[in-house]
Design a protein around this motif. Structure first.
Motif, PDB file in Angstrom:
ATOM      1  N   GLN A  48       0.815  -1.260   0.077  1.00 21.00           N
ATOM      2  CA  GLN A  48       0.124  -0.152   0.153  1.00 21.00           C
ATOM      3  C   GLN A  48       0.866   1.294  -0.049  1.00 21.00           C
ATOM      4  O   GLN A  48       1.240   1.721   1.106  1.00 21.00           O
ATOM      5  CB  GLN A  48      -1.001  -0.063   1.233  1.00 21.00           C
ATOM      6  N   GLY A  49       1.158   1.793  -1.200  1.00 17.92           N
ATOM      7  CA  GLY A  49       1.898   2.951  -1.137  1.00 17.92           C
ATOM      8  C   GLY A  49       2.725   2.962  -2.466  1.00 17.92           C
ATOM      9  O   GLY A  49       3.065   2.003  -2.973  1.00 17.92           O
ATOM     10  N   ASN A  50       3.342   4.136  -2.940  1.00 13.54           N
ATOM     11  CA  ASN A  50       3.928   4.320  -4.138  1.00 13.54           C
ATOM     12  C   ASN A  50       5.386   3.828  -4.280  1.00 13.54           C
ATOM     13  O   ASN A  50       5.887   3.592  -5.098  1.00 13.54           O
ATOM     14  CB  ASN A  50       4.006   5.730  -4.613  1.00 13.54           C
ATOM     15  N   GLU A  51       5.859   3.571  -2.640  1.00 12.99           N
ATOM     16  CA  GLU A  51       7.141   3.031  -2.500  1.00 12.99           C
ATOM     17  C   GLU A  51       7.372   1.542  -3.255  1.00 12.99           C
ATOM     18  O   GLU A  51       8.250   1.036  -3.188  1.00 12.99           O
ATOM     19  CB  GLU A  51       7.497   3.200  -1.261  1.00 12.99           C
ATOM     20  N   LYS A  71      -7.900   1.653   4.801  1.00 16.02           N
ATOM     21  CA  LYS A  71      -8.566   2.655   4.448  1.00 16.02           C
ATOM     22  C   LYS A  71      -8.540   3.172   3.180  1.00 16.02           C
ATOM     23  O   LYS A  71      -9.633   3.762   2.703  1.00 16.02           O
ATOM     24  CB  LYS A  71      -8.088   3.660   5.539  1.00 16.02           C
ATOM     25  N   THR A  72      -7.434   3.205   2.756  1.00 11.76           N
ATOM     26  CA  THR A  72      -7.277   3.756   1.135  1.00 11.76           C
ATOM     27  C   THR A  72      -7.038   2.881   0.076  1.00 11.76           C
ATOM     28  O   THR A  72      -7.037   3.154  -1.081  1.00 11.76           O
ATOM     29  CB  THR A  72      -6.046   4.539   1.356  1.00 11.76           C
ATOM     30  N   HIS A  73      -6.615   1.609   0.168  1.00  9.73           N
ATOM     31  CA  HIS A  73      -5.980   0.713  -0.640  1.00  9.73           C
ATOM     32  C   HIS A  73      -7.086  -0.483  -0.638  1.00  9.73           C
ATOM     33  O   HIS A  73      -7.609  -0.937   0.519  1.00  9.73           O
ATOM     34  CB  HIS A  73      -4.765   0.287  -0.652  1.00  9.73           C
ATOM     35  N   ALA A  74      -6.803  -1.503  -1.646  1.00  7.35           N
ATOM     36  CA  ALA A  74      -7.740  -2.703  -1.655  1.00  7.35           C
ATOM     37  C   ALA A  74      -6.898  -3.724  -2.182  1.00  7.35           C
ATOM     38  O   ALA A  74      -6.043  -3.372  -3.257  1.00  7.35           O
ATOM     39  CB  ALA A  74      -8.911  -2.397  -2.427  1.00  7.35           C
ATOM     40  N   LYS A  75      -6.954  -4.855  -1.789  1.00 18.70           N
ATOM     41  CA  LYS A  75      -5.955  -5.775  -2.307  1.00 18.70           C
ATOM     42  C   LYS A  75      -6.976  -6.881  -3.326  1.00 18.70           C
ATOM     43  O   LYS A  75      -7.986  -7.231  -2.895  1.00 18.70           O
ATOM     44  CB  LYS A  75      -5.564  -6.835  -1.170  1.00 18.70           C
ATOM     45  N   TRP A  85      -1.941  -4.510  -4.587  1.00 19.66           N
ATOM     46  CA  TRP A  85      -2.845  -3.530  -3.967  1.00 19.66           C
ATOM     47  C   TRP A  85      -3.000  -2.413  -4.915  1.00 19.66           C
ATOM     48  O   TRP A  85      -2.009  -2.011  -5.654  1.00 19.66           O
ATOM     49  CB  TRP A  85      -2.211  -2.940  -2.471  1.00 19.66           C
ATOM     50  N   ILE A  86      -4.061  -1.895  -4.974  1.00 18.44           N
ATOM     51  CA  ILE A  86      -4.546  -0.440  -5.661  1.00 18.44           C
ATOM     52  C   ILE A  86      -5.303   0.592  -4.880  1.00 18.44           C
ATOM     53  O   ILE A  86      -5.866  -0.011  -3.904  1.00 18.44           O
ATOM     54  CB  ILE A  86      -5.257  -0.836  -7.143  1.00 18.44           C
TER      55      ILE A  86
END
Length: 228
Positions: A48-51, A71-75, A85-86
């Motif tokens: 979950q993250g751009n890294e 909260k912000t991402h979905a697997k 994840w997106i």
């Protein structure tokens, strides 16, 4: 396309739309399927993250399997089995409207093509039926003609048999008449022979009688004295 066919196609399209929506809703509820919302290509990362490393790029409208969410991402799990994840805002519970419209358009085209095929098949069957009826009529006419010829042949045969019987009777009658004629001819010949014999006897009798008369006159002349 005639108005009636358009009306039928519209009704079919509406029914298909309702079925598709219900199927998609049921599928989403059971298999937790989600769809990528219309946008540019979405990156799928390991975390979950751009890294985190990008493991896939998915296009809008692609169906993915929803696994879990933060909260912000979905697997999600892709069709090839990869998981990542997106951002959750790029997921939708239902397919995009464009996908539904395209699916309905494809289904409608399939239904129309099926209707065209059915119409062509019906026309072919109708043509075959018409040809079969014509052949049946021709066969019935031929049967009636054969029946009439058979009856005529029977009548001609009966007449031929009668003519043969009449001819045999005529031959027998001719034979009988010939025999009678031969008998009559023989009897005639016999009578003619009898008459000839009778005439012969009569002629002989006349000749003998003449000779007797001549002899008598000759003797008389010898007995008569001479006047000299």
């Amino acid at each position: 396309m005639p108005f009636k066919q358009k009306q039928n196609s519209t009704g079919i399209l509406f029914k298909i739309l309702m079925v598709v929506i219900l199927l998609f809703s049921a599928s989403a509820a059971l298999a937790q399927t989600r769809y990528i919302k219309p946008s540019s290509e979405i990156v799928v990362r390991r975390g979950q993250g751009n890294e985190f490393k990008i493991i896939a790029m998915v296009k809008d409208g692609v169906a993915v399997e929803f696994l879990e969410a933060s909260k912000t991402h979905a697997k999600i799990r892709l069709a090839n089995g990869k998981e990542g994840w997106i951002l959750k805002r790029f997921l939708s519970d239902g397919p995009p409207l464009e996908a539904i419209v395209a699916s309905l358009r494809t289904e409608n085209e399939r239904v129309v093509q099926k209707e065209i095929d059915a119409t062509l098949k019906f026309d072919a069957v109708s043509a075959t039926l018409t040809q079969t009826e014509q052949e049946l009529d021709a066969t019935l006419r031929e049967r009636d003609q054969l029946k009439a010829d058979y009856l005529t042949l029977q009548e001609d045969t009966a007449n031929t048999i009668q003519m043969k019987n009449d001819l045999e009777k005529s031959i027998k009658n001719n034979e009988i008449l010939s025999q009678k004629l031969a008998a009559l001819q023989q009897e005639k010949n016999s009578l003619e022979d009898d008459n000839s014999f009778k005439w012969f006897l009569a002629g002989g009798g006349v000749l003998v009688f003449g000779m007797l008369i001549g002899s008598i006159f000759t003797k008389s002349n010898k007995r008569r004295p001479s006047l000299l």
